[in-house]
Scaffold this motif. Structure first.
Motif, PDB file in Angstrom:
ATOM      1  N   LEU B  95       0.817  -1.209   0.000  1.00 37.00           N
ATOM      2  CA  LEU B  95       0.000   0.000   0.000  1.00 37.00           C
ATOM      3  C   LEU B  95       0.851   1.259   0.000  1.00 37.00           C
ATOM      4  O   LEU B  95       0.330   2.354  -0.233  1.00 37.00           O
ATOM      5  CB  LEU B  95      -0.892   0.011   1.236  1.00 37.00           C
ATOM      6  N   GLY B  96       2.124   1.121   0.309  1.00 35.18           N
ATOM      7  CA  GLY B  96       2.979   2.299   0.384  1.00 35.18           C
ATOM      8  C   GLY B  96       2.683   3.161   1.583  1.00 35.18           C
ATOM      9  O   GLY B  96       2.732   4.390   1.514  1.00 35.18           O
ATOM     10  N   TYR B 293       1.831   7.640  16.923  1.00 31.04           N
ATOM     11  CA  TYR B 293       2.095   6.213  17.046  1.00 31.04           C
ATOM     12  C   TYR B 293       1.538   5.435  15.864  1.00 31.04           C
ATOM     13  O   TYR B 293       1.615   4.226  15.814  1.00 31.04           O
ATOM     14  CB  TYR B 293       1.514   5.665  18.358  1.00 31.04           C
ATOM     15  N   LYS B 294       0.927   6.155  14.936  1.00 30.59           N
ATOM     16  CA  LYS B 294       0.306   5.461  13.817  1.00 30.59           C
ATOM     17  C   LYS B 294       0.358   6.374  12.609  1.00 30.59           C
ATOM     18  O   LYS B 294       0.082   7.574  12.715  1.00 30.59           O
ATOM     19  CB  LYS B 294      -1.146   5.134  14.159  1.00 30.59           C
ATOM     20  N   GLY B 295       0.741   5.809  11.480  1.00 37.31           N
ATOM     21  CA  GLY B 295       0.779   6.593  10.262  1.00 37.31           C
ATOM     22  C   GLY B 295      -0.593   6.650   9.617  1.00 37.31           C
ATOM     23  O   GLY B 295      -1.573   6.127  10.130  1.00 37.31           O
ATOM     24  N   LYS B 296      -0.615   7.305   8.478  1.00 38.34           N
ATOM     25  CA  LYS B 296      -1.897   7.454   7.787  1.00 38.34           C
ATOM     26  C   LYS B 296      -2.145   6.208   6.952  1.00 38.34           C
ATOM     27  O   LYS B 296      -1.400   5.891   6.033  1.00 38.34           O
ATOM     28  CB  LYS B 296      -1.832   8.691   6.894  1.00 38.34           C
ATOM     29  N   ALA B 297      -3.181   5.501   7.338  1.00 38.03           N
ATOM     30  CA  ALA B 297      -3.530   4.294   6.591  1.00 38.03           C
ATOM     31  C   ALA B 297      -4.950   4.440   6.095  1.00 38.03           C
ATOM     32  O   ALA B 297      -5.782   5.073   6.742  1.00 38.03           O
ATOM     33  CB  ALA B 297      -3.411   3.070   7.489  1.00 38.03           C
ATOM     34  N   PRO B 303      -4.994  -3.620  -0.769  1.00 42.88           N
ATOM     35  CA  PRO B 303      -3.743  -3.493  -1.515  1.00 42.88           C
ATOM     36  C   PRO B 303      -3.977  -3.781  -2.994  1.00 42.88           C
ATOM     37  O   PRO B 303      -4.865  -4.570  -3.343  1.00 42.88           O
ATOM     38  CB  PRO B 303      -2.838  -4.564  -0.899  1.00 42.88           C
ATOM     39  N   PRO B 304      -3.186  -3.158  -3.860  1.00 40.44           N
ATOM     40  CA  PRO B 304      -3.316  -3.459  -5.286  1.00 40.44           C
ATOM     41  C   PRO B 304      -2.891  -4.895  -5.565  1.00 40.44           C
ATOM     42  O   PRO B 304      -2.179  -5.510  -4.774  1.00 40.44           O
ATOM     43  CB  PRO B 304      -2.362  -2.458  -5.943  1.00 40.44           C
TER      44      PRO B 304
END
Lengths: 391, 375, 184, 169
Positions: B95-96, B293-297, B303-304
């Motif tokens: 997903l990057g 503590y968490k990135g942007k998801a 997922p592709p």
């Protein structure tokens, strides 16, 4: 969410959930074990002083009366062995608890004092199973052989001066014969179970027996040469000035190692080897048959340290504080000395059990044949030489 | 060879076929090994696995991506969050997703805490297999402290389901860093005891040195990884080879031993515990006390189409996962590469010719966990 | 389980008292079988660690089923293991009890829909105490053991008519519905 | 072999997709190139056939490579590579167990996780999670172009770059 305290030092006591650490109550534990030891001591006094005195007073000390007296003594000794086993199992579990930073049995009876009674009762009422593949007669007989062989060693153990069932002049030879018999029970039980694990355990017991019995017998011989007698009472008497563990230091060390092997005790518990052979020779035994193996094991855990005390630590010797030797009070005191010395050795054995891993079985055999037998022979020659020039 | 057990060789009456397991105290679960015994010597050994086969890979195909994470927890159940990471990393790659630096460090701290917990369980059970009772109780008590720290933050002791795509599920408990620091102080003191009990014990020496020697070439060709491989002298550690999370930021060494025997495997695990303590010490200092503590998801993880293999170095070795996506919200195929699964393959090699007691020590040194082997 | 192997409550006051005593002994000396299966097995081991220390209540592990009283089914039972589990249960000497530990042993847990998992260990062996959780905490297992203790010692609970016990493996041997292939 | 092989770079791995007949030859070549550490063999049900994915690492320089090959459902036979990397023995058994892939030349190809009596290969997409047949499941047609068909020749102006990239081995 329960929070686990981060302990300040290495030897902290665990905090139990919902249980007050005060509950361990060491004074209570001490009281309970003292009570057990007191019962033990009372039985010893009763067996060796009370019963003969009673029969002497009644005038029954000859003929059938003598037979009756001896029978009563044996029954009392059987009771004694049960007390020993129950106490030692409890002590082992409590001691393991102490070593392992936990409490051990503590909820049933004061300080867990009647836990082992419950265990015994449960085993009594549990199904006694005979596998289809087993040889029934041998399977049934094996625990009895083991227990009787251990129990028969009581006959020559002197608890105090003159306090012995049979002060025979072939005591040592009797001991060698009887102590070897208990391995037969293990061997037969394992082979007759019809289970491969039990078979391996039995084979290990057999291989172990032929390894340690020879150094053991050589040490017996050394002690006999040194003391000039085969009677256990005589051996104790011969140590009046000097306890044997000093002049016979080498045989003493060998004897302790061989006793560990004879006991099937860690680090030499190969026939049982719980993590390898599941339960070894007693894998198919349940209920009372298993209990007899258990009983025999713990009776031996008392008897072999007792023999260490008899052979090397002066048996019942200790200060008598002016008591007349041969009197009841002196006998009671002497038996207390004997018990206390034995207790120290029992504790050492339990300590070994709580600490060490297990060797491999061939390592014991290699050690026995390549080191212990030559050393025991050397010890024998040395003892004979010392005896020639010294005494 | 029969399919289920060993057949007796005609004319060989001295060989006894013994079935060890699935209920055997030394198999660490439900391994079954059929052994041919000649006295105490093992002539043949055929391991049978699958007694804990729980259709992980099939059931994960029927779950959405976030729902797969708790299932991965239940693979190597001794080392908790370590199992989640390869799957999370693979999906993040596909997903990057960018993971914040602090989240990476928190993940790494949990990763190393569970490595300590797992090695503690290993030490206790291995010593139990060798016949010593007490070390088991000591190590489990230390493990309880680790689980208490994890529980304060993640809410569960063993299988916390804590990592998520882009970071971790929730911020750490305010006491976390202090707890970890205190625990490390405690652990360093305890390690002295453990060295006395295990590494310096003459009985352990007698039982393990020269037992079950695994050569370097054999180990690599068999796909063995983790402490077992490093004990054979190969310095392969996914943490260094293909760094992930915060491992590039910390200093640590890869302990290796050239001996390849059971004692070497014991020794390497011990040194790994020291390295874990060292990594955790650094991370307690390095990790910002506050921050993201968490990135942007994305809200829906889709997922592709494509596939991605990611591996981490868990307590037993290279734990990998091959995630195949077909562009929907459920993985098309999740294939776990189990470290213990690969390591267990050397059982016949090492058992044959060994004594039965040695086999117990060898199995203890391999440290199998059957949730991950059988999946 | 009565003293003399019958499930009838003894009428005799002596036998009845003895029966109570024996069952008290049984309830206070439950030796579990060393049989760890999955994740729950680690928590089962943790129940005997210094923090909980079930040995306080007189329980310690026996490796051989002949000497064990309680089987703690600690983990997922799949169809391959089920036969062995039942065999172990059959090998245990009477009286014996079973604790189903964790969601997997209760009903299959998170793996319930899977092809290889037995949906509840009570299809194979009669269960006395169920523990929820995945995995249950050690405290939960201790509570279950104490519940079992009370169940063994309590007269009313003890003589309740037992649930029908499956005696063979037909649950596993069924050829399966619509095209599911036989599993044994 | 080159005519029936697609080579691509996926993240940090070289991925080769080959015809099943060339699978063994490529594996021997990779073994000769020093790929010594077998990571895993995975079987994947692609809907039109079964895919075998072999993942290797070279310990010397940590190069990673993946080999793929697709076989049809009715003849799922792949040559075994256990003699090259003994570590794939259990992975091949697992792929056989889960998907019915038959590895020719495997020393001991039998079920590993499920019992021998089972007739089910549960990871096939034609079965649902419980092992029941999925109603209405039909295999997809074999893909065209085939998976190992090399990508079409690039535009002339980009040919030089593509050639440089394609030389990696």
């Amino acid at each position: 969410m329960s929070q686990i305290p981060i302990p300040e030092d290495r030897h902290f006591r665990p905090r139990l959930l919902g249980y007050d650490p005060q509950k361990s109550r060491p004074w209570l534990e001490r009281t309970v074990y003292s009570a057990y030891v007191f019962v033990f001591w009372l039985i010893v006094i009763g067996t060796y002083a009370g019963v003969p005195a009673l029969f002497g007073a009644l005038g029954w000390d000859s003929g059938w009366g003598f037979v009756l007296m001896r029978t009563l003594q044996v029954v009392l000794l059987f009771l004694l062995s049960a007390v020993i086993a129950l106490l030692l199992i409890l002590l082992l579990r409590k001691y393991l608890g102490k070593v392992q930073e936990r409490y051990g049995p503590m909820h049933y009876g004061p300080a867990g004092g009647i836990q082992t009674v419950f265990d015994a009762l449960k085993l009594l009422a549990k199904e006694d199973f005979v596998p289809a593949a087993a040889d029934v007669l041998t399977f049934r007989l094996a625990p009895a052989i083991t227990f009787v062989a251990s129990f028969a060693m009581f006959a020559v153990i002197p608890f105090a001066s003159g306090w012995v069932l049979a002060d025979t002049n072939v005591g040592l030879i009797y001991l060698i014969a009887v102590s070897t018999l208990s391995a037969y029970g293990v061997l037969l039980g394992g082979v007759s179970s019809g289970n491969k694990w039990a078979l391996i355990g039995a084979l290990r017991a057999g291989a172990q027996m032929v390894s340690y019995e020879i150094p053991l017998a050589l040490v017996f011989l050394t002690v006999a040469v040194w003391s000039g007698t085969l009677s256990l009472g005589g051996i104790v008497d011969a140590q009046l000035g000097l306890w044997n563990f000093l002049p016979l230091a080498l045989p003493f060390v060998l004897y302790v190692i061989a006793s560990l092997a004879e006991l099937k005790h860690i680090p030499f518990d190969f026939p049982e080897a719980e993590s390898e052979l599941i339960a070894g020779y007693n894998v198919e035994y349940s209920g009372m048959s298993f209990a007899f193996f258990f009983l025999a094991e713990f009776v031996e855990l008392f008897l072999l340290p007792a023999l260490i005390v008899v052979f090397f630590f002066g048996g019942w010797h200790g200060p008598l504080f002016g008591l007349e030797p041969g009197s009841l009070a002196a006998g009671a005191l002497e038996s207390l000395y004997f018990t206390a010395k034995t207790a120290v050795w029992v504790w050492i054995f339990l300590w070994i059990r709580a600490t060490l891993p297990r060797y491999r079985d061939d390592q014991l055999m290699e050690f026995a044949w390549k080191a212990m037998i030559p050393l025991a022979l050397f010890g024998l020659v040395l003892a004979a030489y010392l005896r020639l020039i010294w005494r | 060879m029969s399919t289920m057990s060993l057949e007796p060789v005609p004319g060989r009456s001295d060989e006894m076929i013994v079935n060890m397991g699935p209920q055997h105290p030394a198999t660490h679960g439900v391994l079954r090994v059929v052994l041919g015994l000649e006295g105490e010597r093992i002539t043949r050994a055929v391991p049978h696995i699958g007694y804990l086969h729980r259709n992980h890979e099939k059931i994960e195909e029927a779950r959405t991506y976030p729902m797969v994470i708790p299932y991965t927890d239940r693979m190597d159940y001794v080392s908790g969050t370590q199992n989640e990471l390869p799957f999370v990393l693979a999906v993040e790659d596909m997903l990057g997703i960018e993971v914040p630096d602090r989240a990476k460090k928190i993940r790494t701290m949990f990763f190393e805490l569970y490595r300590l917990a797992s090695h503690l369980v290993w030490m206790g059970t291995a010593m139990l297999d060798l016949g010593a009772i007490s070390p088991f109780l000591y190590t489990f008590w230390d493990r309880e402290i680790i689980l208490g720290i994890v529980e304060k933050t993640a809410g569960a002791r063993m299988l916390p389901n804590y990592y998520t795509f882009g970071g971790v599920r929730r911020d750490v408990h305010p006491d976390f860093f202090k707890d970890v620091a205190d625990f490390l102080d405690h652990m360093e003191r305890r390690m002295v005891d453990y060295e006395h009990l295990v590494l310096e014990s003459p009985v352990v020496h007698a039982r393990t040195i020269g037992v079950g020697v695994l050569s370097k070439e054999r180990a690599v060709a068999r796909g063995v990884s983790g402490p077992v491989l490093r004990a054979s002298g190969v310095a392969y550690d996914v943490r260094k080879a293909f760094p992930y999370d915060a491992y590039p930021d910390v200093e640590f060494e890869i302990p290796t031993s050239p001996d390849g025997d059971t004692y070497a495997r014991f020794w390497v695990r011990f040194q790994e515990m020291y390295q874990s303590i060292r990594i955790l010490r650094q991370l307690v200092e390095l990790t910002p006390k506050t921050g993201p503590y968490k990135g942007k998801a994305p809200a829906r993880i889709k997922p592709p189409a494509g596939e991605r293999y990611r591996a981490v170095e868990n307590s037993r070795g290279e734990l990998g996962v091959l995630v195949v996506s077909d562009g929907t919200d459920k993985p098309y195929r999740v294939k776990h590469r189990g470290a213990a699964f690969s390591n267990l393959q050397i059982v016949p090699d090492l058992f044959e010719g060994a004594k039965f007691s040695d086999a117990i020590a060898i199995l203890a040194s391999l440290d199998p966990v059957f949730g991950e082997i059988d999946r | 389980m009565g003293l003399l192997g019958s499930d009838e409550r003894p009428r005799d006051i002596v036998l009845g008292t003895l029966d109570d005593l024996i069952n008290m002994a049984r309830s206070r000396s439950m030796w579990p079988l060393t049989f760890g299966i999955a994740c729950c097995a680690i928590e089962m081991m943790a129940t005997w660690d210094p923090k909980i220390d079930a040995d306080r209540f007189g329980m310690f592990f026996r490796n051989t089923p002949r000497q064990a009283d309680v089987m703690i089914v600690s983990g997922t039972v799949n169809k391959k293991l089920a036969k062995r589990l039942r065999r172990l249960y059959d090998q245990m000497a009477e009286p014996k009890w079973v604790i189903s530990m964790g969601a997997c042993a209760n009903q299959g847990g998170p793996f319930r829909q899977g092809y290889s998992v037995v949906e509840g260990v009570d299809k194979i062996v009669p269960v006395d105490v169920y523990i929820p959780g995945c995995p249950p905490r050690p405290e939960a297992l201790l509570q279950a053991l104490l519940l079992l203790r009370d169940k063994i010692a309590d007269r009313e609970l003890r003589y309740k008519k037992p649930r029908a016990i499956p005696t063979d493996y037909d649950v596993l041997a069924e050829p399966g519905k619509d095209g599911r292939l036989p599993v044994l | 072999m080159e005519a029936r092989m697609k080579q691509e770079r996926l993240y940090d791995e070289d991925v080769y997709t080959v015809h099943p007949e060339d699978y063994r030859a490529l594996c021997e070549r990779l073994a000769g190139e020093g790929y010594d550490f077998p990571r895993a063999i995975s079987g994947i049900d692609m809907g039109y056939g079964l895919r075998v994915t072999l993942q290797l690492t070279r310990m010397k320089d940590l190069a990673k490579v993946t080999v793929r090959t697709d076989v049809p459902y009715d003849n799922p036979v792949v040559p075994s590579v256990t003699d090259l990397w003994p570590g794939v023995e259990w992975y091949e058994r697992e792929a056989y167990d889960m998907l019915g892939l038959r590895f020719e030349g495997h020393p001991d190809l039998r079920r590993i996780l499920l019992e021998d009596e089972w007739a089910l290969h549960p990871l096939l997409k034609r079965y649902d999670t419980g092992g029941y047949p999925v109603p209405g499941w039909e295999p997809k047609p074999w893909p065209d172009p085939e998976p190992w068909a090399p990508p079409p020749p690039p535009e002339p102006e980009e040919a030089g770059e593509a050639d440089e990239g394609g030389e990696a081995s």
